[in-house]
Scaffold this active site. Structure first.
Site, PDB file in Angstrom:
ATOM      1  N   HIS A  88       0.935  -1.099  -0.254  1.00 46.55           N
ATOM      2  CA  HIS A  88      -0.063   0.016   0.190  1.00 46.55           C
ATOM      3  C   HIS A  88       0.961   1.754   0.034  1.00 46.55           C
ATOM      4  CE1 HIS A  88      -3.398  -2.573   0.180  1.00 46.55           C
ATOM      5  NE2 HIS A  88      -2.960  -2.842   2.106  1.00 46.55           N
ATOM      6  N   CYS A 100       0.848 -33.234  -8.527  1.00 45.44           N
ATOM      7  CA  CYS A 100       2.012 -33.003  -7.673  1.00 45.44           C
ATOM      8  C   CYS A 100       2.240 -33.616  -6.122  1.00 45.44           C
ATOM      9  CB  CYS A 100       2.712 -31.555  -7.848  1.00 45.44           C
ATOM     10  SG  CYS A 100       2.354 -30.398  -7.846  1.00 45.44           S
TER      11      CYS A 100
HETATM   12  C1  FAD Z   1      -7.309 -11.106   4.357  1.00 46.42           C
HETATM   13  C2  FAD Z   1      -6.339 -10.473   4.612  1.00 46.42           C
HETATM   14  C3  FAD Z   1      -5.708  -9.229   3.307  1.00 46.42           C
HETATM   15  C4  FAD Z   1      -4.787  -8.476   4.193  1.00 46.42           C
HETATM   16  N1  FAD Z   1      -4.252  -7.581   3.477  1.00 46.42           N
HETATM   17  C5  FAD Z   1      -2.806  -7.094   3.116  1.00 46.42           C
HETATM   18  C6  FAD Z   1      -2.114  -6.288   1.823  1.00 46.42           C
HETATM   19  O1  FAD Z   1      -2.832  -6.173   0.889  1.00 46.42           O
HETATM   20  N2  FAD Z   1      -1.323  -5.840   2.442  1.00 46.42           N
HETATM   21  C7  FAD Z   1      -0.497  -5.407   3.408  1.00 46.42           C
HETATM   22  O2  FAD Z   1       0.754  -5.006   3.655  1.00 46.42           O
HETATM   23  N3  FAD Z   1      -1.191  -5.732   5.158  1.00 46.42           N
HETATM   24  C8  FAD Z   1      -1.988  -6.688   4.784  1.00 46.42           C
HETATM   25  N4  FAD Z   1      -3.179  -7.404   5.357  1.00 46.42           N
HETATM   26  C9  FAD Z   1      -2.221  -7.950   6.978  1.00 46.42           C
HETATM   27  C10 FAD Z   1      -0.605  -8.350   7.278  1.00 46.42           C
HETATM   28  O3  FAD Z   1      -1.182  -9.656   6.733  1.00 46.42           O
HETATM   29  C11 FAD Z   1      -0.751  -7.992   8.259  1.00 46.42           C
HETATM   30  O4  FAD Z   1      -0.600  -6.991   8.974  1.00 46.42           O
HETATM   31  C12 FAD Z   1       0.866  -9.241   8.098  1.00 46.42           C
HETATM   32  O5  FAD Z   1       0.996  -9.892   7.810  1.00 46.42           O
HETATM   33  C13 FAD Z   1       1.458  -8.859   9.727  1.00 46.42           C
HETATM   34  O6  FAD Z   1       2.252  -9.472   9.943  1.00 46.42           O
HETATM   35  P1  FAD Z   1       2.880 -10.231  11.407  1.00 46.42           P
HETATM   36  O7  FAD Z   1       4.359 -10.667  11.598  1.00 46.42           O
HETATM   37  O8  FAD Z   1       2.937  -8.799  12.564  1.00 46.42           O
HETATM   38  O9  FAD Z   1       2.037 -11.229  12.281  1.00 46.42           O
HETATM   39  P2  FAD Z   1       1.777 -12.725  11.565  1.00 46.42           P
HETATM   40  O10 FAD Z   1       2.108 -12.935  10.168  1.00 46.42           O
HETATM   41  O11 FAD Z   1       0.935 -13.624  11.792  1.00 46.42           O
HETATM   42  O12 FAD Z   1       2.763 -13.752  12.254  1.00 46.42           O
HETATM   43  C14 FAD Z   1       2.612 -13.849  13.815  1.00 46.42           C
HETATM   44  C15 FAD Z   1       4.051 -15.014  14.280  1.00 46.42           C
HETATM   45  O13 FAD Z   1       3.637 -15.587  15.253  1.00 46.42           O
HETATM   46  C16 FAD Z   1       3.947 -16.409  15.481  1.00 46.42           C
HETATM   47  N5  FAD Z   1       3.510 -16.633  17.771  1.00 46.42           N
HETATM   48  C17 FAD Z   1       2.365 -15.899  17.946  1.00 46.42           C
HETATM   49  N6  FAD Z   1       1.998 -16.629  19.264  1.00 46.42           N
HETATM   50  C18 FAD Z   1       3.565 -17.688  19.323  1.00 46.42           C
HETATM   51  C19 FAD Z   1       3.746 -17.780  20.188  1.00 46.42           C
HETATM   52  N7  FAD Z   1       3.288 -18.382  21.399  1.00 46.42           N
HETATM   53  N8  FAD Z   1       5.110 -18.463  19.570  1.00 46.42           N
HETATM   54  C20 FAD Z   1       6.177 -18.377  19.112  1.00 46.42           C
HETATM   55  N9  FAD Z   1       5.436 -17.852  18.314  1.00 46.42           N
HETATM   56  C21 FAD Z   1       3.793 -17.178  17.833  1.00 46.42           C
HETATM   57  C22 FAD Z   1       2.920 -17.349  14.553  1.00 46.42           C
HETATM   58  O14 FAD Z   1       3.464 -18.439  14.766  1.00 46.42           O
HETATM   59  C23 FAD Z   1       3.400 -16.031  13.300  1.00 46.42           C
HETATM   60  O15 FAD Z   1       4.031 -16.712  12.511  1.00 46.42           O
HETATM   61  C24 FAD Z   1      -4.050  -8.554   4.991  1.00 46.42           C
HETATM   62  C25 FAD Z   1      -4.692  -8.987   6.449  1.00 46.42           C
HETATM   63  C26 FAD Z   1      -5.080 -10.162   5.849  1.00 46.42           C
HETATM   64  C27 FAD Z   1      -5.959 -11.330   7.231  1.00 46.42           C
END
Ligand code: FAD
Length: 479
Positions: free
Chosen positions: A51, A445
């Site tokens: 974005h 696959c």
């Molecule tokens: C439907 C949808 C559409 C979206 N579209 C966009 C988009 O187009 N563009 C954009 O910029 N963003 C988009 N987002 C938002 C974006 O995907 C998220 O904000 C971003 O991926 C968050 O990243 P993160 O690393 O914070 O979280 P996550 O990817 O959720 O990673 C968090 C990690 O923490 C780990 N974890 C949690 N608890 C524990 C624990 N107790 N011990 C060890 N590990 C743990 C989990 O296993 C996970 O791997 C979208 C999200 C969704 C759901």
């Protein structure tokens, strides 16, 4: 007990971006994730849009980070070899009421310093995007809204952090954080305890549960589900831009756009739910996508769907992206409310977190030998016939096509398994090289990928998971 300087909880986009940024310094870092692979939860099930921040709430940390992040993608995707395209977005107004909202949206974009947003007439939009609803009255063009391969982005950040010394402890759930005298002492995981000075909570959906472990949970995370359709690459009705609806307070709305690999993506919904694990799709949710998107692109052909999926946004209550360090708990950093723009802002968040740590006195010095570049796995199907011939001569496994839909060879799958932080499950292979992402969704696959994984990892086929432990696809032999 293991010892390190920094534990990053979560190997999603945010955790891996922070880890890569930290890997530029002389500091020991371990990234811990409960999942068996890097890639996160929300980070592997989103719209894959980078974005601009045109519609963020002006003046917020989210707006600052998204706006700062967008221009960073030219360099970062080049350095880390991540598929990325600046295709631009259009925001068509179909009704008079929507048309009347455009000036306010443009003004908001300007307040967010996104100055390249332009007004377009209905005729201009139809020329740019012929499949648009012919009743379009006009709209906005946001040229720097872009698409990316979200799987490769996170893998690339993780791999590059890893070659620069960051360790990854996967399949390790954090169950407790020990503190003493107002300082972090250690992180307890299902794979052992790690003594550390800093803990960075980038646990997405579960960041409230991690914060609770140190008594800092003044918020809750509610999962906001987004369901999607993925259409076949040959679908009859295609768009060239990200076609966005006029956003609402709750969501950016249901869109249609090409994916970086040429499929059409349609969705998502925005449904709050109590469960943090339920990623099912529903007829009701998918029907609502069909109704809304047909207003924008009437001929969208949902019969060309090859799969449906959903992702869970970590929606913070009270709302808002928050970065917190605490006077009464040295070494603890809490990130929360990384919701709908977290993929985009991850790379800026990495820099922001490290700068805040340095500013608060972290004694990190820059490395002299940081490796900034990464080369991805060569895509055989995208090479010229001459290059393909050379590749097969050098490595005959390029001549063995395993995934027919996407033309993925055994040589590519072998690299996915044997790279730093290699694939151990069928989905991990899929996310690295797209075997199983095509029209048949792994029907052909899948068994071959299991066989290759078992052979390369030296285990039985029945030990290979689809994704996380217990998701076996083969239960035993029949003869
Ligand atoms: C439907 C949808 C559409 C979206 N579209 C966009 C988009 O187009 N563009 C954009 O910029 N963003 C988009 N987002 C938002 C974006 O995907 C998220 O904000 C971003 O991926 C968050 O990243 P993160 O690393 O914070 O979280 P996550 O990817 O959720 O990673 C968090 C990690 O923490 C780990 N974890 C949690 N608890 C524990 C624990 N107790 N011990 C060890 N590990 C743990 C989990 O296993 C996970 O791997 C979208 C999200 C969704 C759901």
């Amino acid at each position: 007990m293991l010892k390190t300087d920094v534990v990053v909880i979560g190997a999603g986009a945010v955790g891996c971006a922070i880890a890569r940024e930290l890997s530029k310094y002389n500091v020991n870092v371990i990234v811990v994730d409960k999942n068996e692979d890097v890639g996160g939860d929300a980070s592997k099930s989103n719209s894959a849009i980078i974005h601009t921040g045109y519609d963020a709430a002006p003046g917020t940390l989210e707006s600052q980070l998204v706006v700062a992040a967008n221009p960073m993608y030219d360099e970062i995707t080049e350095s880390l070899d991540v598929p990325f395209k600046r295709i631009g977005a259009i925001l068509p107004a179909i009704t008079d009421e929507q048309f009347s909202q455009l000036p306010a949206i443009k003004e908001k974009a300007f307040r967010n310093h996104v100055y390249d947003v332009e007004f377009k007439t209905g005729a201009e939009l139809l020329e740019m995007e012929p499949e648009l609803n012919p009743n379009v009255k006009g709209g906005l063009y946001i040229p720097r809204e872009s698409i990316i391969d979200p799987f490769i982005l996170v893998q690339a950040l993780a791999e590059n952090a890893n070659v620069n010394g960051v360790e990854f402890m996967l399949g390790a759930k954090v169950t407790d954080i020990k503190t003493s005298n107002g300082k972090i002492e250690s992180v307890v995981t299902t794979k052992g305890e790690i003594k550390t000075t800093y803990v960075i909570n980038s646990a997405g959906l579960y960041c409230d549960e991690i914060a609770e472990m140190v008594g800092k949970a003044d918020y809750k995370v509610v999962a906001r589900k987004g369901q999607f359709y993925i259409l076949d690459k040959n679908t009859s009705c295609q768009v060239n831009h990200i076609v966005l609806p006029i956003p609402t307070k709750v969501t950016k709305g249901k869109l249609m756009c090409p994916t970086i690999h040429g499929n059409m993506l349609v969705g998502p919904t925005a449904e709050d739910q109590p469960s943090k694990v339920d990623k099912s799709t529903s007829a009701e949710g998918l029907d609502s996508i069909a109704t809304d998107v047909k207003n924008l692109v009437p001929d969208v052909n949902l019969r060309d769907t090859i799969t449906q999926y959903s992702g869970l946004r970590p929606n913070r209550n009270p709302e808002g992206l928050n970065f917190n360090m605490y006077d009464d708990l040295a070494g603890y950093i809490n990130l929360s409310g990384v919701r709908s723009t977290g993929l985009t802002l991850s790379v800026a968040m990495g820099k922001y977190v490290v700068e805040q740590m340095l500013y608060s006195g972290a004694p990190f010095t820059l490395k002299e030998n940081f490796i900034s570049k990464r080369k991805g796995i060569i895509k055989f199907s995208e090479q010229t016939p001459d290059v393909q011939d050379t590749l097969i001569k050098e490595n005959p496994l390029y001549g063995n096509v395993i995934c027919r839909c996407e033309t993925i060879t055994e040589a590519e799958i072998m690299q996915a398994i044997h790279r730093p932080i290699g694939a151990k499950s069928v989905d991990a292979v899929k996310r690295r090289v797209r075997a199983g992402m095509g029209r048949c969704q792994g029907g052909f696959c899948g068994p071959k990928v299991i066989e290759i994984l078992a052979r390369e990892l030296g285990v039985k086929a029945s030990d290979i998971n689809k994704n996380n432990p217990g998701s076996y696809m083969v239960t035993g032999t029949t003869r």
